[in-house]
Design a protein around this motif. Structure first.
Motif: not given
Ligand SMILES: Cc1ncc(COP(=O)(O)O)c(C=O)c1O
Length: 414
Positions: A149, A155-156, A171, A176-178, A200-201
């Motif tokens: 990160r 951010d994912q 996460a 961060m989103s999962y 972005r993953s």
């Protein structure tokens, strides 16, 4: 009153402790101690007057060894917890006695150098150029995702439904989103369902899922901002003759391996490694005026878990470690053969990384498991159904003993 005797070894006390250990762990037919009541003999409050070291150890031995699993028992074909070699215990005792703090070069100059040396041995085997020791693969996963990160701004986190819970935990911790993707019939991530844009993953692939030992396609997700491989369980295969199972692992940005699983180490011993370790470490480095060396990663003070690892590597050599893992893989294959040949049993799939999932064809798996005598299996949910899980972490496990015990437990209530 002087306390210096507290810190000088009492040979008698140490011998007593070792004799107790050998008796409790290795003498056959020790009486069963109910773990729920094992601590009942201890006082309600800490005693005002101390008992002294020997008496304290004697008072605690029923608790320490109450119904403890003999991980080297021929019938133990269950969890990802291996038996640990005696020389690793001895080195763990040295580490406890010297109580060096690897945060401070002052107290641990040689142990820190030993860590670098061992990472120099291990990281290249995984195609990585360095890393650091952590107490388990949970911390390895969190650390790797943190570095990812920081370095990519992702951010994912994307992983499969068979990924270890520590991936989602990481996460969430990192804000961060999962995104959880489904798995195929072999419990591998459905790579065809990966989002087109992964810039972005952070993609987490698993080499040896916790339930079935499945291995994701480790070459997938080339467009991801970062690819981390959770090789907590199966990473050790890199030292065996089955390293082809891990093809593609060397393409990752980071890899985590639990050494307290298939490298036979006492807990907590693991390593997080990076393709570009200096860059990753810079992102995870904090200075502190009281520190002689910068603090890298999540941990502050930490002990020399590297000592037992170094002892095992020297005692067995990479060939010896590989031979032990190979023999575990052979035992898993034999267990699968026995199950496949028995119409009263169902084998889920041929084991890929020493994890065998199986169940009785007709009987309730959990009821049979509760009646097992002198044999142990763990369990896993696969697609909503409960299966036995036999993990080949014990080089002394005997497949025939486990199958026989399950067959006996199936007929014992008919
Ligand atoms: C695939 C996988 N990842 C991570 C972990 C967590 O490892 P630890 O218990 O060493 O933190 C496990 C534990 O079983 C695991 O199987």
């Amino acid at each position: 009153m002087t306390y210096s005797d507290d810190f000088r070894p009492s040979e008698r006390g140490l011998m007593m402790a070792v004799r107790t250990l050998l008796r409790e762990l290795h003498e056959p037919g020790r009486p069963h101690v109910d773990p729920a009541t094992a601590a009942a003999g201890l006082p309600d409050e800490p005693p005002e007057e101390g008992l002294g070291g020997e008496a304290a150890l004697r008072a605690l031995s029923p608790v320490a060894f109450a119904d403890v699993s003999r991980l080297d028992h021929p019938g133990f074909f269950a969890h990802m917890d291996p038996p640990t070699p005696w020389h690793a215990w001895a080195a763990a005792l040295w580490a406890a006695a010297t109580n060096q703090n690897l945060l401070h070069p002052d107290t641990a100059p040689a142990a820190r150098a030993l860590e670098s040396r061992l990472l120099g041995w291990l990281a290249p085997k995984f195609g990585m150029d360095g890393g650091h020791f952590v107490p388990g693969a949970t911390v390895a996963n969190i650390t790797a995702l943190w570095a990812a990160r920081e370095l990519t701004g992702a951010d994912q986190v994307v992983a499969s439904s068979a990924a270890h819970l520590s991936v989602e935990k990481a996460a969430r911790l990192l804000g961060m989103s999962y995104l959880e993707l489904p798995v195929d019939g072999e419990q591998r991530i459905r790579a065809d369902l990966l989002p087109d844009d992964l810039r972005r993953s952070i993609l987490v692939l698993t080499a040896g899922t916790v339930g079935t030992g499945s291995v994701d396609d480790l070459t997938t997700g080339a467009g991801a901002a970062w690819r981390h491989i959770d090789a907590a369980w199966a990473g050790a295969l890199m030292l065996s003759s089955h390293s082809e199972v891990l093809d593609g692992l060397e393409l990752a940005d980071s890899v985590g391996v639990s050494l307290h699983k298939w490298l036979f180490q006492p807990k907590g011993s693991a390593v997080v490694m990076f393709a570009e370790a200096d860059r990753a470490h810079r992102a995870l480095t904090f200075g502190g005026s009281y520190l002689a060396a910068p603090n890298v990663g999540i941990l502050g003070s930490r002990g020399a878990s590297v000592l037992p690892l170094a002892t095992s590597l020297l005692a067995w050599g990479t060939k010896g470690i590989g031979a032990r893992i190979d023999s575990c893989m052979t035992a898993a294959a034999s267990l699968a053969d026995l199950i496949a040949a028995d119409p009263a049993l169902v084998l889920w799939r041929r084991p890929l990384t020493g994890v065998v999932n199986w169940r009785p064809a007709e009987h309730d798996a959990m009821a049979v498991r509760s009646r097992l005598e002198d044999a142990w299996v763990s369990t896993a949910d696969i697609g909503g159904q409960r299966w036995f899980r036999s993990v080949a972490a014990n080089p002394c496990a005997d497949p025939a003993t486990v199958v026989r015990a399950v067959r006996d437990a199936m007929t014992s209530h008919q």
